[in-house]
Every structure is written in C-alpha cells, then in structure tokens.
Design an enzyme around this catalytic site. Structure first.
Site, mmCIF file in Angstrom:
data_model
loop_
_atom_site.group_PDB
_atom_site.id
_atom_site.type_symbol
_atom_site.label_atom_id
_atom_site.label_comp_id
_atom_site.label_asym_id
_atom_site.label_seq_id
_atom_site.Cartn_x
_atom_site.Cartn_y
_atom_site.Cartn_z
ATOM 1 N N GLU A 1 30.087 38.196 28.122
ATOM 2 C CA GLU A 1 29.741 37.173 29.125
ATOM 3 C C GLU A 1 28.232 37.012 29.310
ATOM 4 O OE1 GLU A 1 33.392 36.584 32.031
ATOM 5 O OE2 GLU A 1 32.279 38.393 32.541
ATOM 6 N N HIS B 1 26.564 40.013 37.556
ATOM 7 C CA HIS B 1 27.926 39.475 37.537
ATOM 8 C C HIS B 1 28.883 40.635 37.782
ATOM 9 C CE1 HIS B 1 31.632 37.612 36.486
ATOM 10 N NE2 HIS B 1 31.803 38.438 35.463
ATOM 11 N N HIS C 1 32.984 42.049 39.587
ATOM 12 C CA HIS C 1 34.359 41.774 40.014
ATOM 13 C C HIS C 1 34.690 42.698 41.186
ATOM 14 C CE1 HIS C 1 34.717 41.524 35.322
ATOM 15 N NE2 HIS C 1 34.160 40.420 35.777
ATOM 16 N N HIS D 1 38.321 35.598 39.260
ATOM 17 C CA HIS D 1 37.492 36.360 38.328
ATOM 18 C C HIS D 1 36.500 37.268 39.055
ATOM 19 C CE1 HIS D 1 34.728 36.185 34.492
ATOM 20 N NE2 HIS D 1 34.675 37.348 35.094
HETATM 21 ZN ZN LIG Z 1 33.501 38.838 34.431
#
Ligand SMILES: [Zn+2]
Length: 278
Positions: A80, A99, A101, A169
């Site tokens: 990603e 980034h 989760h 996500h």
């Molecule tokens: Zn991700």
C-alpha cells in the site's frame, strides 16, 4: 519542528516512530509510518515490508513520489505504498503519513458513524474527518489500496484535512512533521475509543468548531508534541528493555564534576551539540 539533518538520523526516527505507534497499540502486524526525505522533497522514506513493531533503521528504503523504490532490494515491499506517495504528491506541506487499522477506529469505518473530537486531545482530528468509500471510484476491490489511481482517489478524499477514514479498512493520518503525525495518530485513535465508550453511557456531543480549532492549535505547539514524543519514546525503550533513564545522565554528572573543580584552567567553551528532533 526542525527536520532531521541527515538521512541516517531520519532513518532512525522513522524506524522509531513505527515502533512507538505499534507499542501504543495503534499499529499491529500491518500498517506503516513514512516521512518525506529530509533533503529531497520528491522522495519519501518507508520500511521494507514487516510489522511496524519490528522496523529498524536498516529496513528503511527511499521511494519516489510514484512509490517506486530508488535502489531495488530482494526483500518484499509494502503493497500500500501509494497511500503515502499520492498524499505527499498532493500535499506539499505534509511531511509524514501513517496508515493503520486501529481497533478503535475500525468501528467508525464499518458503521459509517462520524468520528468527531470528543475531548481536548482529540481536537487534533481537525474540523472534518472525510470518509472514503473505494466503491465510489472502483466498485468491488480487495479493499487494499495498491494502485496509483486508488492512492490518488484516497488523497483527493483526504483533501485539506488531516485524517481520512477508509470504509471497512482503516485510517490514514497526515502531519507536517513526524512528531506531529505521531501525536495525531495516537490521540485520534484514543479519541475514537473515548467516543465509543462515552456513547455507551449516553448522548455524546463533540467539541464546538471553535473549541476544536483552539484545542487543536494548543495541542500541537512544540512543547506538548515534544513531551508526548519523549513519553512514548521512553515507553518504547522500557518495552524493548533499553531504557537507561533511571541511571544518572552522563552529561549531568560531567557538569556536576566540572562545577566542583577549581577554576584553575580556563578551557574554551564546548560547542553545543545540535538538538535532535525527538
Ligand atoms: Zn491497510
């Protein structure tokens, strides 16, 4: 907030930020923290693919803003990367991106419930938290943001804001410095947890727009940001078994000894060591 002077210093702090944010439970096996290259704004620094809690300075690689590695390596890279590259492209003032989760953020990504600042430290969320639904541009996907156009769509959804929720996500957070990013990432995840807990007790109202602006600015002054960084950094050292803070500091004891000495010799004043951005 000054930017680290050398590439090696930058590699050290970005590796540390990965481990610090993981140590606070925001990142787990997945997710990543990156920073813009300290001397070349058209590059960014990111680890090879591994759990953020494990990232060491030697894992850090350089990438173009098109998320291509500068010096190819055998090891796997994160899938990603474009999340980061496309945000650096779209937002010249952004120097660090995370980034993740985080478990406290996911309920908002799943339910579509608005994430709002509900206490003073949560004000670093900023005035708005956009919600990106990958289906709008791409229909059914793996939900992984791996194609440049997917990264660009996410960066567009982020707009001028500091955090964007990604449907089913996670979240992507931006900052003008690595320290600011770390502060925002951890406290926005905490804010999400507080919002859910407070909601369980009853009605929850967010901070007013003016409170959000005032508290957000107050939190992000150099003092609070540096204090929080030091706190999380020491917690990491303790978790890694490398903390030496209980022992007297070498610099402090030297100064003490020097003060006791009779001022017989007049030595030239020592050059002050440049302060590291931590
Ligand atoms: Zn991700």
């Amino acid at each position: 907030m000054p930017v680290p002077l050398t590439l090696n210093q930058a590699k050290e702090v970005i590796a540390r930020a990965n481990r610090m944010i993981a140590n606070e439970g925001v990142l787990d096996a997945f997710g990543h923290v990156t920073m813009r290259h300290p001397t070349d704004p058209n590059r960014y620094l990111m680890s090879r693919s591994r759990g953020p809690e494990l990232v060491q300075p030697e894992d850090i690689q350089e990438f173009t803003l098109d998320s291509q590695i500068i010096k190819p390596i055998e090891a796997r890279l994160y899938g990603e990367r474009v999340i980061h590259g496309e945000i650096y492209k779209a937002r010249p003032e952004v120097n660090a991106v995370c980034h993740h989760h985080a478990p406290s953020i996911l309920p908002f990504c799943i339910s579509g419930m608005e994430l709002k600042p509900v206490y003073h430290l949560g004000a670093t969320l900023g005035p708005a938290v956009p919600f990106w639904d990958s289906r709008d541009d791409f229909g059914d996907t793996t939900l992984i943001v791996a194609k440049p156009e997917e990264g660009a769509s996410l960066a567009k959804a982020l707009g001028p804001n500091w955090i964007v929720l990604m449907r089913r996500h996670g979240a992507t957070v931006a900052g003008t410095s690595l320290e600011e990013l770390t502060f925002r990432t951890i406290y926005t995840a905490r804010n999400a947890a507080m919002q859910i807990e407070a909601h369980n007790l009853g009605h929850v109202s967010p901070l007013t727009a003016a409170e959000t602006e005032l508290a957000g600015e107050y939190n992000l002054r150099p003092g609070p940001v540096a204090r929080a960084w030091e706190y999380w950094s020491v917690r990491l050292d303790k978790a890694e078994g490398t903390w030496s803070g209980a022992k007297p500091k070498v610099g402090a004891s030297k100064r003490k000894a020097a003060a006791k000495k009779p001022a017989a010799k007049k030595s030239a004043p020592k050059k002050k060591k440049s302060k590291r951005t931590r």
